[in-house]
Design an enzyme around this catalytic site. Sequence first.
Site, PDB file in Angstrom:
ATOM      1  N   HIS A  21      -2.718   1.070   6.985  1.00 41.39           N
ATOM      2  CA  HIS A  21      -3.024   1.096   5.552  1.00 41.39           C
ATOM      3  C   HIS A  21      -3.115   2.531   5.053  1.00 41.39           C
ATOM      4  CE1 HIS A  21      -4.275  -0.548   1.778  1.00 41.39           C
ATOM      5  NE2 HIS A  21      -5.456   0.048   1.802  1.00 41.39           N
TER       6      HIS A  21
ATOM      7  N   CYS B  72       0.819  -1.221   0.000  1.00 41.49           N
ATOM      8  CA  CYS B  72       0.000   0.000   0.000  1.00 41.49           C
ATOM      9  C   CYS B  72       0.852   1.270   0.000  1.00 41.49           C
ATOM     10  CB  CYS B  72      -0.976  -0.011   1.179  1.00 41.49           C
ATOM     11  SG  CYS B  72      -0.238   0.057   2.826  1.00 41.49           S
TER      12      CYS B  72
ATOM     13  N   HIS C 109      -6.073   2.231  -4.072  1.00 39.52           N
ATOM     14  CA  HIS C 109      -5.092   1.674  -3.137  1.00 39.52           C
ATOM     15  C   HIS C 109      -4.701   0.266  -3.568  1.00 39.52           C
ATOM     16  CE1 HIS C 109      -8.299  -0.533  -0.488  1.00 39.52           C
ATOM     17  NE2 HIS C 109      -8.858  -0.190  -1.629  1.00 39.52           N
TER      18      HIS C 109
END
Length: 305
Positions: free
Chosen positions: A258, A204, A270
């Site tokens: 994240h 990520c 993402h």
Amino acid sequence: MTIRYACVPVANLWTAPEKVREVDLPSLGNPEGFHDWLGRMDLDRRKGLYGRLESQLLYGEPALVLEEREGWVRVCLPRQFTHKDSRGYPGWVPAAHLGFTAEYHRAQEEGPFIFVTAYRSHLTLKKGETLTVSFMTRLPKMDEKDGEVIVLTPQGEKGRIPVCDITVTHRPPVTAPTARVETARRFLGLAYLWAGMSSFGFDCSGFVHRVFEANGVSIPRDAGDQFRFGQKISSTEELLPGDLVFFAHEAGRGAIHHVGMAIGDNRFIHSPNTGNPVRLNNLADEPYRSEFCGGARYDGTEPLE
């Protein structure tokens, strides 16, 4: 402390040599071994990279050498900012994946450079050998001829790369935030890879790191640091396309785990997790609505120190 440069298209940065599994052994060999490694790993083995793999270096990227031990080198990566070490992201790399030539080292100080702006590109070396290199690979430019740019490789030899796959500059210019969204969309569907920093697979934070880099903005390597050093945004209503969005454990009150990038209309792009490729989601989707802990805006002027 000395400097060396990655001499394979993607070099893995490991937590420790002892963390390498049998399935990972192909990645320690020649450039083709990296692709063999990716192809061998099923979902469970990819999940097993957590706690083993730290990050990755692209072809030609520098590493500061701290220690050598039995075919391995402990390094810091100066182009990957982290709170873990002021010198750069720390970890271990196979010694065979790093090299040094005085000519290449000098060229790193002078420029100009080619940056691979294509999804991937092919670098042709002497005797026709070809390497597939990642998006945002950076190499010194030597010349240009017949639709190809002549570059200097970390091994000190010349290679050729198509002009249509690169841009030539000392550093990518800072673009409008919406350009980051356009760059990010090119990777929709790309498989997630824990610690991934290349267009062969991103995690990520590696995903947004490369997207921002391509658009002239330096941000830290990991999500927690990316949140810390950006201009804080407290609510989804304040988000603009190109801002980063963060998610944390304990319903948004715990540790950040994240990061994605806002693209407008309450949506974000993402690289979610192992088994889920780069995709779009809505901030109202669960678990993102419950875990949202804020955003960060970068305009390219933030000091990373």
